[in-house]
Design a protein around this motif. Structure first.
Motif, PDB file in Angstrom:
ATOM      1  N   GLY A 182       4.019   6.791  -2.343  1.00  0.00           N
ATOM      2  CA  GLY A 182       4.047   6.985  -3.788  1.00  0.00           C
ATOM      3  C   GLY A 182       4.740   8.269  -4.175  1.00  0.00           C
ATOM      4  O   GLY A 182       5.034   8.522  -5.341  1.00  0.00           O
ATOM      5  N   VAL A 212       7.978  10.791  -3.563  1.00  0.00           N
ATOM      6  CA  VAL A 212       9.316  10.829  -2.984  1.00  0.00           C
ATOM      7  C   VAL A 212       9.859  12.261  -2.915  1.00  0.00           C
ATOM      8  O   VAL A 212      11.042  12.477  -2.740  1.00  0.00           O
ATOM      9  CB  VAL A 212      10.289   9.926  -3.770  1.00  0.00           C
ATOM     10  CG1 VAL A 212       9.935   8.464  -3.546  1.00  0.00           C
ATOM     11  CG2 VAL A 212      10.276  10.241  -5.252  1.00  0.00           C
ATOM     12  N   THR A 244      -1.076  12.750  -8.549  1.00  0.00           N
ATOM     13  CA  THR A 244      -1.312  11.308  -8.530  1.00  0.00           C
ATOM     14  C   THR A 244      -1.206  10.715  -7.131  1.00  0.00           C
ATOM     15  O   THR A 244      -1.708   9.631  -6.890  1.00  0.00           O
ATOM     16  CB  THR A 244      -0.286  10.609  -9.436  1.00  0.00           C
ATOM     17  OG1 THR A 244       1.017  11.039  -9.048  1.00  0.00           O
ATOM     18  CG2 THR A 244      -0.510  10.964 -10.873  1.00  0.00           C
ATOM     19  N   LYS A 272      -7.303   9.258   2.275  1.00  0.00           N
ATOM     20  CA  LYS A 272      -7.404   7.995   3.018  1.00  0.00           C
ATOM     21  C   LYS A 272      -6.839   8.148   4.426  1.00  0.00           C
ATOM     22  O   LYS A 272      -7.428   7.641   5.379  1.00  0.00           O
ATOM     23  CB  LYS A 272      -6.659   6.884   2.272  1.00  0.00           C
ATOM     24  CG  LYS A 272      -7.401   6.483   1.026  1.00  0.00           C
ATOM     25  CD  LYS A 272      -6.911   5.177   0.469  1.00  0.00           C
ATOM     26  CE  LYS A 272      -7.736   4.859  -0.781  1.00  0.00           C
ATOM     27  NZ  LYS A 272      -7.107   3.899  -1.651  1.00  0.00           N
ATOM     28  N   ASN A 306      10.468   0.705  -6.576  1.00  0.00           N
ATOM     29  CA  ASN A 306       9.273   0.255  -5.860  1.00  0.00           C
ATOM     30  C   ASN A 306       8.084   0.310  -6.823  1.00  0.00           C
ATOM     31  O   ASN A 306       7.747   1.377  -7.336  1.00  0.00           O
ATOM     32  CB  ASN A 306       9.042   1.182  -4.657  1.00  0.00           C
ATOM     33  CG  ASN A 306       7.924   0.687  -3.761  1.00  0.00           C
ATOM     34  OD1 ASN A 306       7.254  -0.289  -4.088  1.00  0.00           O
ATOM     35  ND2 ASN A 306       7.735   1.352  -2.636  1.00  0.00           N
ATOM     36  N   TYR A 320       5.010  -0.799  -5.978  1.00  0.00           N
ATOM     37  CA  TYR A 320       3.785  -0.745  -5.176  1.00  0.00           C
ATOM     38  C   TYR A 320       2.812  -1.863  -5.528  1.00  0.00           C
ATOM     39  O   TYR A 320       1.607  -1.641  -5.678  1.00  0.00           O
ATOM     40  CB  TYR A 320       3.105   0.623  -5.326  1.00  0.00           C
ATOM     41  CG  TYR A 320       3.998   1.767  -4.903  1.00  0.00           C
ATOM     42  CD1 TYR A 320       4.210   2.041  -3.560  1.00  0.00           C
ATOM     43  CD2 TYR A 320       4.649   2.549  -5.842  1.00  0.00           C
ATOM     44  CE1 TYR A 320       5.060   3.063  -3.169  1.00  0.00           C
ATOM     45  CE2 TYR A 320       5.500   3.581  -5.455  1.00  0.00           C
ATOM     46  CZ  TYR A 320       5.691   3.831  -4.116  1.00  0.00           C
ATOM     47  OH  TYR A 320       6.522   4.837  -3.729  1.00  0.00           O
ATOM     48  N   LYS A 352      -1.022  -2.647  -3.997  1.00  0.00           N
ATOM     49  CA  LYS A 352      -1.684  -1.464  -3.421  1.00  0.00           C
ATOM     50  C   LYS A 352      -3.001  -1.224  -4.157  1.00  0.00           C
ATOM     51  O   LYS A 352      -3.090  -1.393  -5.369  1.00  0.00           O
ATOM     52  CB  LYS A 352      -0.796  -0.226  -3.562  1.00  0.00           C
ATOM     53  CG  LYS A 352       0.451  -0.292  -2.708  1.00  0.00           C
ATOM     54  CD  LYS A 352       0.125  -0.002  -1.259  1.00  0.00           C
ATOM     55  CE  LYS A 352       1.367  -0.235  -0.393  1.00  0.00           C
ATOM     56  NZ  LYS A 352       1.071  -0.133   1.034  1.00  0.00           N
ATOM     57  N   GLN A 353      -3.989  -0.804  -3.385  1.00  0.00           N
ATOM     58  CA  GLN A 353      -5.305  -0.570  -3.992  1.00  0.00           C
ATOM     59  C   GLN A 353      -5.306   0.646  -4.906  1.00  0.00           C
ATOM     60  O   GLN A 353      -5.864   0.629  -5.991  1.00  0.00           O
ATOM     61  CB  GLN A 353      -6.330  -0.323  -2.886  1.00  0.00           C
ATOM     62  CG  GLN A 353      -6.939  -1.588  -2.339  1.00  0.00           C
ATOM     63  CD  GLN A 353      -7.958  -1.232  -1.281  1.00  0.00           C
ATOM     64  OE1 GLN A 353      -7.808  -0.251  -0.557  1.00  0.00           O
ATOM     65  NE2 GLN A 353      -9.005  -2.019  -1.200  1.00  0.00           N
ATOM     66  N   ASN A 354      -4.677   1.721  -4.419  1.00  0.00           N
ATOM     67  CA  ASN A 354      -4.694   2.939  -5.236  1.00  0.00           C
ATOM     68  C   ASN A 354      -3.600   2.886  -6.298  1.00  0.00           C
ATOM     69  O   ASN A 354      -2.607   2.190  -6.145  1.00  0.00           O
ATOM     70  CB  ASN A 354      -4.548   4.210  -4.385  1.00  0.00           C
ATOM     71  CG  ASN A 354      -3.701   4.010  -3.162  1.00  0.00           C
ATOM     72  OD1 ASN A 354      -3.484   2.880  -2.736  1.00  0.00           O
ATOM     73  ND2 ASN A 354      -3.194   5.078  -2.607  1.00  0.00           N
ATOM     74  N   LEU A 362      -0.475   3.918  -7.986  1.00  0.00           N
ATOM     75  CA  LEU A 362       0.731   4.665  -7.645  1.00  0.00           C
ATOM     76  C   LEU A 362       1.767   4.412  -8.741  1.00  0.00           C
ATOM     77  O   LEU A 362       1.918   3.283  -9.202  1.00  0.00           O
ATOM     78  CB  LEU A 362       1.291   4.207  -6.301  1.00  0.00           C
ATOM     79  CG  LEU A 362       0.429   4.472  -5.068  1.00  0.00           C
ATOM     80  CD1 LEU A 362       1.064   3.826  -3.839  1.00  0.00           C
ATOM     81  CD2 LEU A 362       0.248   5.973  -4.839  1.00  0.00           C
ATOM     82  N   TYR A 363       2.463   5.462  -9.139  1.00  0.00           N
ATOM     83  CA  TYR A 363       3.533   5.288 -10.124  1.00  0.00           C
ATOM     84  C   TYR A 363       4.794   4.783  -9.419  1.00  0.00           C
ATOM     85  O   TYR A 363       5.086   5.211  -8.305  1.00  0.00           O
ATOM     86  CB  TYR A 363       3.817   6.617 -10.826  1.00  0.00           C
ATOM     87  CG  TYR A 363       2.818   6.920 -11.914  1.00  0.00           C
ATOM     88  CD1 TYR A 363       3.054   6.502 -13.217  1.00  0.00           C
ATOM     89  CD2 TYR A 363       1.637   7.584 -11.637  1.00  0.00           C
ATOM     90  CE1 TYR A 363       2.130   6.749 -14.218  1.00  0.00           C
ATOM     91  CE2 TYR A 363       0.707   7.846 -12.626  1.00  0.00           C
ATOM     92  CZ  TYR A 363       0.962   7.425 -13.926  1.00  0.00           C
ATOM     93  OH  TYR A 363       0.050   7.665 -14.908  1.00  0.00           O
ATOM     94  N   THR A 383       8.458   4.330  -8.022  1.00  0.00           N
ATOM     95  CA  THR A 383       9.448   5.327  -7.613  1.00  0.00           C
ATOM     96  C   THR A 383      10.779   4.632  -7.320  1.00  0.00           C
ATOM     97  O   THR A 383      10.836   3.425  -7.166  1.00  0.00           O
ATOM     98  CB  THR A 383       9.017   6.075  -6.333  1.00  0.00           C
ATOM     99  OG1 THR A 383       8.779   5.118  -5.289  1.00  0.00           O
ATOM    100  CG2 THR A 383       7.762   6.907  -6.549  1.00  0.00           C
ATOM    101  N   TRP A 417      -3.646  11.010 -16.129  1.00  0.00           N
ATOM    102  CA  TRP A 417      -3.873  10.258 -14.903  1.00  0.00           C
ATOM    103  C   TRP A 417      -4.915   9.188 -15.212  1.00  0.00           C
ATOM    104  O   TRP A 417      -5.992   9.492 -15.720  1.00  0.00           O
ATOM    105  CB  TRP A 417      -4.308  11.247 -13.824  1.00  0.00           C
ATOM    106  CG  TRP A 417      -4.728  10.671 -12.511  1.00  0.00           C
ATOM    107  CD1 TRP A 417      -5.888  10.952 -11.855  1.00  0.00           C
ATOM    108  CD2 TRP A 417      -4.005   9.751 -11.687  1.00  0.00           C
ATOM    109  NE1 TRP A 417      -5.924  10.256 -10.672  1.00  0.00           N
ATOM    110  CE2 TRP A 417      -4.783   9.505 -10.553  1.00  0.00           C
ATOM    111  CE3 TRP A 417      -2.777   9.105 -11.814  1.00  0.00           C
ATOM    112  CZ2 TRP A 417      -4.389   8.642  -9.532  1.00  0.00           C
ATOM    113  CZ3 TRP A 417      -2.371   8.243 -10.805  1.00  0.00           C
ATOM    114  CH2 TRP A 417      -3.176   8.023  -9.681  1.00  0.00           C
TER     115      TRP A 417
END
Lengths: 225, 339
Positions: A104, A106, A157, A164, B84, B86, B89-91, B93-94, B96, B317
């Motif tokens: 997530g 980059v 974020t 994890k 991407n 994501y 995905k469980q979490n 994510l923004y 990218t 967030w």
């Protein structure tokens, strides 16, 4: 130390600080021609120069582009000097490191500077790059039997991803050391996430990476005494 | 006064009954996602979901705007970058950028049909849907990146930063090419119903580049971009902006927006009473991680320091605690009244 040698080290330092890649190459070649110890030029020349760069960055005299160019100059010198490191210095490889920026995220500038520090110090570095799927850190650690895993996140974020990875790593291999870094990371994060360490100043991964080069040099100096 | 009047009057330096609490950036919450059963990853590619989530922060908490999109990849995607999201995905994510399309020194090919590419039509649709849902009562916002930050999305960032030093003319040529597409996108969003447009130039604070470089490389193209946008504008920059506020102000936006690293009282002194300053809450450290009391204190401090609108320093967030969102709105109502 002879005057010539001192002079040459000073010039290497200066060329790193002035991000003069060509000059660094020229000086590194000269150093080798004169038959001096490659390790000394790496630590007292290249890394010492980068230490000053860190100070200039902290003082707002240098900014990210300048630091990136200094790092390039350092790498140019490292490429020339590294093949000449004496066999007895090589055997003392500090360890194996797996490093990467979590999924997530980059951003890799801070991570790359930390990696540079490990390379200077003689670690075997496995760089997974940026936006790395979390499970990949665990796989790579097992594959390389790494002593240390370094996780980077530059955004609040993406930070939770580190937690994890730490949980997964601890489950498989309780002894592995874990370092976390990045602008939003603090001592509190280390504690909350169950990592082993981060840099002292969490405000900037960049400053930390360069500071760590300095502390490694210190460790090495003490060992020599 | 409606929330929309409060926001628009603030941007136009007209009278308001109290300081508004809104954002120029994303403000979706997990609470909103749960209420409507919408998954963050899928909302980026679904106008109805995007609009529903954007409006939910007003419905649930009284936050005085709805802003779409939620990610920073829309312009780069339209220019040809792969994104991407994501998915799965469980979490949270923004999105990218997966692939960079250009190197410094190469010519940028702006597609003729730029406004029909990527998710630009989808964001326009989401803006119109927000407009319908909010019925003119609440302001609808959207945003574009600043030219320098967009360059960082379509180019390798290391390459861009080093070239800014070594080959400034190549970088200038690229930035100047990015102005028109950005202006076109912003105006398309405005025509679709966005009441205000934020220009996010977060890639250029003095944590990253020198104020001198900002003046040479960033400011001229920001000025040009802002001048081309027909809607009221907010110029947002995160990171350390204390050395830059005069230059930000000169860019000509209706308002500037800054984060917690900015000393707002000092900024107010530098820029004078005429400037519209928005900010400067810590979007993560306080709004997400703080207690409701800390949120209240932060709001009080921002207002005392002189902000015209209370705004988080970044996207909210999504995992923000609901109590903190309520505390945020309540505190603005308590401390922001104009006598």
């Amino acid at each position: 130390m002879t005057e010539d040698k001192k002079q040459l080290l000073e010039e290497i330092r200066k060329a790193v600080i002035e991000f003069d890649e060509d000059r660094v190459k020229e000086l590194a070649n000269k150093w080798i021609e004169l038959g001096y110890d490659a390790n000394e030029a790496i630590f007292e020349g290249l890394a010492a120069g980068m230490e000053v760069v860190g100070d200039l960055f902290a003082k707002n005299e240098y900014f990210v582009p300048e630091v990136l160019m200094c790092a390039d100059a350092l790498y140019a010198g490292l490429d020339i000097l590294r093949p000449h490191i004496k066999a007895e210095d090589k055997t003392e490889t500090k360890g194996v490191v797996v490093i990467g920026t979590v999924e997530g995220d980059v951003h890799d500038i801070g991570k790359n500077l930390v990696k540079l520090m490990f390379e200077v110090a003689g670690f075997e570095v496995h760089d997974l790059g940026k936006d790395v799927p979390l499970e990949k850190f665990v796989e790579e650690q097992l594959k390389t039997d790494a002593d240390l895993v370094c996780l980077s996140a530059m955004m609040t974020t993406t930070m939770p991803g580190m937690k994890k990875v730490i949980e997964m790593l601890r489950e498989r291999n309780p002894n592995v050391k874990i370092m976390i870094g990045g602008a939003p990371v603090s001592e509190k994060t280390v504690e909350m996430y169950g990592a082993d360490a981060t840099g002292k100043d969490a405000a900037s991964a960049l400053e930390e990476a360069i500071k760590m080069v300095a502390s490694l040099r210190e460790m090495k100096r003490k060992k020599e005494i | 006064m409606t929330p929309k009047e409060r926001v628009m009057n603030t941007l136009e330096k007209k009278e308001v009954d109290r300081v508004p609490v809104f954002s120029g950036m994303g403000n979706v919450t997990v609470a909103g996602m749960q209420k409507y059963g919408i998954d963050f990853a899928s909302s980026h590619a679904n106008a109805e979901q995007m609009a529903t989530l954007a409006c939910s922060t007003y419905e649930l908490f009284g936050f005085e705007c709805a802003v779409v999109p939620f990610d920073l990849c829309v312009e780069a995607e339209a220019l040809g970058c792969e994104v991407n999201f994501y998915a799965g995905k469980q979490n949270i994510l923004y999105p990218t950028i997966k692939s960079k399309i250009l190197k410094v020194g190469e010519e940028l090919q702006v597609p003729e049909n730029l406004l029909e590419r990527g998710r630009i039509p989808l964001v326009k649709e989401a803006i119109s849907l927000c407009k319908e849902k909010l019925n003119g009562e609440v302001a609808v916002g959207s945003y574009i990146l600043g030219p320098f930050t967009l360059a960082g999305q379509i180019l390798d960032l290391n390459d861009l930063l080093k070239s800014s030093f070594k080959k400034p003319n190549d970088v200038k040529a690229l930035l100047s090419q990015l102005v028109e597409p950005l202006v076109d996108i912003a105006n398309a969003f405005h025509e679709a119903g966005a009441d205000y447009i934020t220009v996010r130039e977060m890639g250029a604070p003095s944590d990253v580049i020198s104020p001198r470089m900002f003046k040479m490389l960033v400011q001229p193209y920001l000025k040009e971009t802002i001048a081309g946008i027909k809607a009221p504008t907010i110029l947002h920059m995160c990171g350390d902006t204390n050395m830059l506020v005069e230059m930000l102000y000169e860019c000509g936006a209706n308002a500037i927006s800054v984060e917690q690293k900015n000393d707002v009282a000092a900024t107010r002194q530098k820029l004078g009473e005429e400037a519209v300053i928005l900010g400067n809450l810590d979007a993560y450290g306080v709004i997400v991680k703080g207690t409701p009391e800390e949120v209240e204190q932060s709001v009080k401090q921002a207002i005392e320091a002189g902000v015209d609108g209370v705004m988080p320093g970044c996207d909210i967030w999504p995992e923000v605690p609901e109590d903190n969102m309520h505390a945020l709105i309540k505190a603005v109502e308590k401390y922001g009244a104009k006598s």
